[in-house]
Design an enzyme around this catalytic site. Structure first.
Site, PDB file in Angstrom:
ATOM      1  N   ASN A  46      -3.008  12.776  -4.421  1.00 44.34           N
ATOM      2  CA  ASN A  46      -4.093  13.203  -5.304  1.00 44.34           C
ATOM      3  C   ASN A  46      -4.660  14.552  -4.894  1.00 44.34           C
ATOM      4  O   ASN A  46      -4.922  15.410  -5.735  1.00 44.34           O
ATOM      5  CB  ASN A  46      -5.210  12.151  -5.305  1.00 44.34           C
TER       6      ASN A  46
ATOM      7  N   ASP B  47       0.853  -1.194   0.000  1.00 46.81           N
ATOM      8  CA  ASP B  47       0.000   0.000   0.000  1.00 46.81           C
ATOM      9  C   ASP B  47       0.890   1.246   0.000  1.00 46.81           C
ATOM     10  O   ASP B  47       1.817   1.362   0.814  1.00 46.81           O
ATOM     11  CB  ASP B  47      -0.909   0.004   1.232  1.00 46.81           C
TER      12      ASP B  47
ATOM     13  N   GLU C 193      -4.570   2.294  -4.586  1.00 43.56           N
ATOM     14  CA  GLU C 193      -3.118   2.362  -4.416  1.00 43.56           C
ATOM     15  C   GLU C 193      -2.545   1.072  -3.848  1.00 43.56           C
ATOM     16  O   GLU C 193      -1.401   1.047  -3.387  1.00 43.56           O
ATOM     17  CB  GLU C 193      -2.757   3.537  -3.492  1.00 43.56           C
TER      18      GLU C 193
ATOM     19  N   HIS D  68      -4.811  14.267  -9.660  1.00 46.42           N
ATOM     20  CA  HIS D  68      -4.914  12.849 -10.032  1.00 46.42           C
ATOM     21  C   HIS D  68      -3.910  12.467 -11.114  1.00 46.42           C
ATOM     22  O   HIS D  68      -3.484  11.307 -11.175  1.00 46.42           O
ATOM     23  CB  HIS D  68      -6.337  12.536 -10.488  1.00 46.42           C
TER      24      HIS D  68
END
Length: 354
Positions: free
Chosen positions: A244, A236, A279, A249
Site C-alpha cells: 500500500n 496473512d 490482509e 491502495h
C-alpha cells in the site's frame, strides 16, 4: 395512481439539492457499493440512489434496471421525500392507491415491492432516497429497515464530503479547517462501514465470506464434527503495508482480490475461505485431518508465490485443529499464535499449533 404532492418547502429543498452539485454527475463506485449492500441485506433484485429534481427523478446509482432518470410524477421516491423522517415501504404496489396505476407497476419493470429511506441534507431537507425494489411483493424486517436507514445516512455523509471538496477548491485559505472536517466525515464513514459489515455476510471487496459468516460456519462445523475435528488456518499476506505504501491502495486491493481468487479456487466445495480483516484471511477445513490440512496450506503458500501479478507476494500461515472442549475463539487464538510464530521464524511458511 395518485401523483406525489409538492412539499411545502419545495423552493428551499431544491436550493439545498443544487448546493450539492451532484445532479448529472458520473456514476461513482462508492454509491454503487452502498446500493449493493442495501440489495444484499434486503434481498431485492434492484436498488438505487435517487435525487428528486424539479420535474424528474435522477439516479446517482441504479442497479437491476437501465436508465438515468424518470418523470417525477411517476417516481416512488417522490412520495418518500414527503415524509423525511420515515421509511416508505410498499409491500405490493398493486394494492396501494398511490402506485396501482403507475407505469412502472402496470408495465415494465412491474414493480411490486419498494422500500425507500429519505436522503436528508445537513439542514434537514429531503433530497431523494436510497431505495430497494423488486418485481415480487415483499416485506421489510426491522433489522433490514435499520440497515437501510444507516445506509441512507452514509449516502448523505458522502454527499456532504463531495460538497466540502468543491468548497476546498474555492477556499484554499481555509484549507486546514476544511481538511479537519473531511477527516471527521471519513471517520464517521469508517464507523458506519464497520457496522454495516456486521450486517452482511460477504466482504464487498473480495466477495469472500466475512468475519461474521466465518464465526457462524466455524461454530456449526464444530457442532457437527465427527471423529475428525475441523481445522482452521489464519493466512496473512507478508509485508502488505509496504504494498500500500509503495504502490498505492488500488494495487493493494488488487493483491487482496487475487489472493481471494486463489482461496476460492482451492477451497470451493471443500471448506470455506473468509476475509478476516485487512490482509488476513481464515480457511475453515471441516472433517480434515491435521496432516492433510497442513499439505493444503503448503500448497496455498506455494500457489500465492507463483501469482502472476508483477509483485513478490508471500504468505505466512498459522494452522490449528479444534480440540474437544475449547471454544471456536480458542481454536482461532491457537491458529493466530501459530501465525505469529511463522512471522517470527522468517515468514513465508506454515506453522502448526501445538
Amino acid at each position: 395512481m395518485i401523483k406525489p404532492a409538492i412539499p411545502a418547502n419545495e423552493s428551499q429543498r431544491l436550493a439545498a439539492l443544487q448546493r450539492y452539485r451532484i445532479l448529472d454527475t458520473p456514476r461513482e463506485q462508492e454509491y454503487e457499493d452502498l446500493v449493493t449492500i442495501a440489495r444484499t441485506i434486503c434481498g431485492t433484485a434492484c436498488g438505487a440512489v435517487t435525487l428528486i429534481d424539479r420535474e424528474r427523478q435522477w439516479f446517482k446509482s441504479m442497479q437491476g434496471l437501465e436508465g438515468e432518470q424518470t418523470p417525477r410524477e411517476d417516481a416512488f421516491c417522490a412520495h418518500t421525500i414527503l415524509r423525511p423522517q420515515e421509511l416508505t415501504v410498499v409491500e405490493d404496489a398493486r394494492l396501494d392507491a398511490r402506485f396501482s396505476g403507475n407505469p412502472s407497476v402496470v408495465g415494465d419493470p412491474h414493480i411490486r415491492f419498494y422500500a425507500g429511506a429519505p436522503l436528508l441534507s445537513s439542514d434537514g431537507y429531503a433530497l431523494g432516497s436510497l431505495c430497494v425494489f423488486d418485481s415480487v411483493p415483499g416485506v421489510l424486517g426491522q433489522r433490514q429497515a435499520d440497515a437501510l436507514r444507516a445506509l441512507s445516512r452514509q449516502v448523505g455523509r458522502m454527499m456532504e464530503m463531495r460538497m466540502l471538496r468543491h468548497e476546498l477548491e474555492h477556499h484554499q485559505q481555509e484549507h486546514d479547517w476544511y481538511e479537519a472536517r473531511l477527516g471527521e466525515y471519513y471517520l464517521q464513514l469508517e464507523q458506519v462501514n464497520s457496522e454495516l459489515s456486521e450486517q452482511t455476510r460477504t466482504d464487498p471487496l473480495t466477495g469472500l465470506s466475512n468475519r461474521r459468516a466465518l464465526a457462524t460456519a466455524l461454530s456449526e462445523a464444530i457442532e457437527r464434527a465427527g471423529e475428525v475435528p475441523p481445522a482452521v488456518a489464519i493466512v496473512d499476506i507478508d509485508h502488505f503495508k509496504l504494498v500500500n505504501d509503495i504502490h498505492g491502495h488500488a494495487e493493494g486491493d488488487r493483491v487482496l482480490t487475487e489472493m481471494a481468487g486463489v482461496l476460492r479456487a482451492q477451497f470451493a466445495g471443500r471448506g470455506m475461505a473468509a476475509r478476516y480483516g485487512g490482509e488476513e484471511f481464515v480457511i475453515l477445513m471441516p472433517d480434515t485431518p491435521l496432516q492433510q490440512a497442513e499439505l493444503q496450506c503448503q500448497y496455498l503458500r506455494e500457489s500465492v508465490g507463483l501469482l502472476p501479478i508483477g509483485l513478490p507476494v508471500t504468505v505466512s500461515i498459522g494452522l490449528a485443529a479444534h480440540r474437544a472442549g475449547e471454544s471456536p475463539q480458542d481454536t482461532l487464538q491457537r491458529a493466530d499464535s501459530a501465525l505469529y510464530q511463522a512471522k517470527q521464524d522468517g515468514r513465508d511458511r506454515v506453522v502448526v499449533a501445538t
